[in-house]
Design a protein around this motif. Structure first.
Motif, PDB file in Angstrom:
ATOM      1  N   HIS A 326       1.063  -0.943   0.410  1.00 24.39           N
ATOM      2  CA  HIS A 326       0.375  -0.348   0.123  1.00 24.39           C
ATOM      3  C   HIS A 326       1.056   1.392   0.012  1.00 24.39           C
ATOM      4  O   HIS A 326       1.372   1.876   1.374  1.00 24.39           O
ATOM      5  N   ASP A 330      -4.212   6.325   3.768  1.00 30.51           N
ATOM      6  CA  ASP A 330      -5.617   6.378   3.560  1.00 30.51           C
ATOM      7  C   ASP A 330      -6.219   7.440   4.664  1.00 30.51           C
ATOM      8  O   ASP A 330      -5.849   7.554   5.924  1.00 30.51           O
ATOM      9  N   HIS A 374      -8.914   7.893  -4.957  1.00 30.85           N
ATOM     10  CA  HIS A 374     -10.556   7.607  -5.296  1.00 30.85           C
ATOM     11  C   HIS A 374     -12.089   8.822  -4.999  1.00 30.85           C
ATOM     12  O   HIS A 374     -12.903   8.645  -4.781  1.00 30.85           O
ATOM     13  N   HIS A 405     -12.957   7.299   1.392  1.00 32.58           N
ATOM     14  CA  HIS A 405     -11.684   8.107   2.178  1.00 32.58           C
ATOM     15  C   HIS A 405     -10.314   8.442   0.699  1.00 32.58           C
ATOM     16  O   HIS A 405     -11.114   8.316  -0.332  1.00 32.58           O
ATOM     17  N   HIS A 407      -6.717   8.198  -0.372  1.00 30.44           N
ATOM     18  CA  HIS A 407      -5.855   7.275  -0.702  1.00 30.44           C
ATOM     19  C   HIS A 407      -4.728   8.821  -1.065  1.00 30.44           C
ATOM     20  O   HIS A 407      -4.445   9.308  -2.264  1.00 30.44           O
TER      21      HIS A 407
HETATM   22 ZN    ZN Z   1      -4.822   3.069   0.196  1.00 28.17          ZN
END
Ligand code: ZN
Length: 446
Positions: A326, A330, A374, A405, A407
């Motif tokens: 990742h 986030d 996102h 959320h 990113h």
């Molecule tokens: Zn993320």
């Protein structure tokens, strides 16, 4: 009878004219991979080609000491193609000439020219440059941590400079930007989170092939990242993954959920990341005299819902399926929350990018980029300028996101780095801004 003789003469003439024994093309001489310079270290590549064959060749160097034969050969078995690697003459280190001449002569085996054959002679003027570029580090961040960023300012001197870069891990070339005054350069560096160690070396090359290097003395700080084992549930596979599988061309016709997940997590992700790396690898080349970054906090009153650098391993009924890193932070507050950029810049991408959903990327200069994944809606478009502290988008759950959320990604020359550093005022001051400030003092001789 006379006709016969005439025919014989004409025929003989035609034979001589068209026969390869009597070909009339001179040997072709080429000095390869050379742009008019020689450092007396790398051999000179000379190629001689001829339609019949080369029977002899000679390479002579002319300088203030006179003529030196570097190579002379009469071939017992003539050859059509000859590749020569001419080494510098003995004692070349003491040659003071700024320029020399190289003369290459070659003769072929043709019987043309009253059996003498065809001869070529080519003269090359070469500038002698034996000096390697002088590279010195002016200032750099004291440390770099795994997954983190650093900055370096250095000086390069050379009359015939060709290329400057900083070699990182796996042959990565970080690019430098001219900085403040002639001969000085600045670059951001990044230690990729997947790598166990980091090394950066400034490399400068000149047109004569001389190479100068300086190691960037960074203190390496290990940082541990989380390894998460994630169980894939049927609910997730039949829900989010099945939905995503409809969107991507890579998963068309794939019915098996596990297969779908594997393709999305590996192939689609790789494609999406390749796009990100392409857009964020660009480093401007104009001279800059300042680079000031303000603490980043793209989402107000946000909770951290996933950390940068998490190594995620996915399992289904105890069996390992796939893995991924990742590479962002986030952050979540409320749905469709406003996202702001505290630093100005230029939007280099603003579109849908697979797992990342709607995603703008902003360039802040010096190869530093921020990325926002996102998003539900975007206020910016590709090519537009972003003013510091302006709203650029709203959070959402487009792409591979469970809940609403952001990113948040920070990239240095195409490498994802830990956003937390750039969200820490003290870190920015100590590791970036102060380093630039004191570099300027050093450059000014204060
Ligand atoms: Zn993320």
């Amino acid at each position: 009878m006379t006709l016969f003789i005439m025919l014989l003469i004409v025929g003989g003439g035609l034979y001589v004219y068209f026969s390869s024994t009597f070909e009339r093309n001179k040997p072709v001489i080429t000095l390869e991979h050379n742009n008019g310079y020689w450092n007396f270290k790398k051999p000179l590549h000379i190629k001689i080609e001829d339609d019949s064959a080369v029977k002899s060749y000679k390479v002579i160097m002319k300088n203030s000491n006179g003529d030196t034969t570097l190579v002379y050969e009469q071939l017992l078995i003539p050859e059509k193609n000859i590749d020569l690697n001419i080494k510098p003459p003995r004692g070349s280190y003491s040659i003071k000439d700024k320029e020399i001449k190289i003369i290459v002569q070659a003769q072929d085996v043709s019987k043309w020219n009253f059996l003498n054959g065809n001869a070529s002679a080519v003269e090359y003027k070469l500038v002698i440059d034996k000096k390697r570029p002088q590279v010195s580090i002016v200032n750099n961040s004291y440390k770099i941590s795994r997954g983190g960023s650093a900055i370096v300012i250095f000086k390069v001197q050379d009359d015939n400079l060709e290329d400057i870069y900083i070699e990182g891990n796996h042959g990565k070339h970080f690019l430098a930007e001219p900085f403040y005054k002639e001969g000085f350069y600045i670059a951001l560096l990044a230690w990729p989170v997947q790598d166990n160690s980091f090394k950066a070396t400034v490399v400068a090359t000149d047109v004569a092939g001389n190479i100068g290097k300086a190691y960037v003395p960074l203190y390496l700080k290990e940082k541990q990242y989380r390894l998460s084992k994630i169980k894939l549930s049927d609910k997730f596979l039949k829900g989010k993954i099945a939905d995503l599988a409809e969107d991507f061309e890579e998963t068309q016709g794939v019915e098996n959920s596990i297969e779908q997940f594997k393709i999305i997590n590996e192939d689609v992700r790789a494609k999406n990341e390749a796009l990100i790396h392409k857009y964020t690898s660009v480093v401007p080349q104009e001279m800059i005299s300042r680079f000031k970054i303000k603490k980043m906090y793209p989402l107000k009153n946000a909770q951290v819902v996933a950390r940068f650098g998490d190594h995620r391993k996915y399992y289904y009924h105890g069996e390992f399926i796939s893995e991924a890193y990742h590479l962002g932070l986030d952050l979540a507050s409320h749905a469709m929350a406003p996202i702001k950029s505290q630093n100005g810049g230029k939007v280099v991408f603003a579109d849908y990018n697979g797992l990342y959903g709607n995603m703008p990327i902003i360039s802040h200069g010096l190869g530093l980029y921020t990325l926002y994944g996102h998003c539900s809606s975007l206020d910016v478009s590709e090519g537009s300028d972003v003013v510091a502290n302006s709203k650029i988008a709203n959070t959402g759950k487009t792409g591979y996101a469970m809940g609403d959320h952001l990113h948040f990604g920070v990239l240095v020359q195409g490498i994802e780095v830990r956003p937390q550093e750039w969200m820490d005022k003290k870190w920015i001051k100590l590791n970036i801004n102060d380093i630039i400030k004191s570099a300027k003092k050093i450059i000014n001789g204060k």
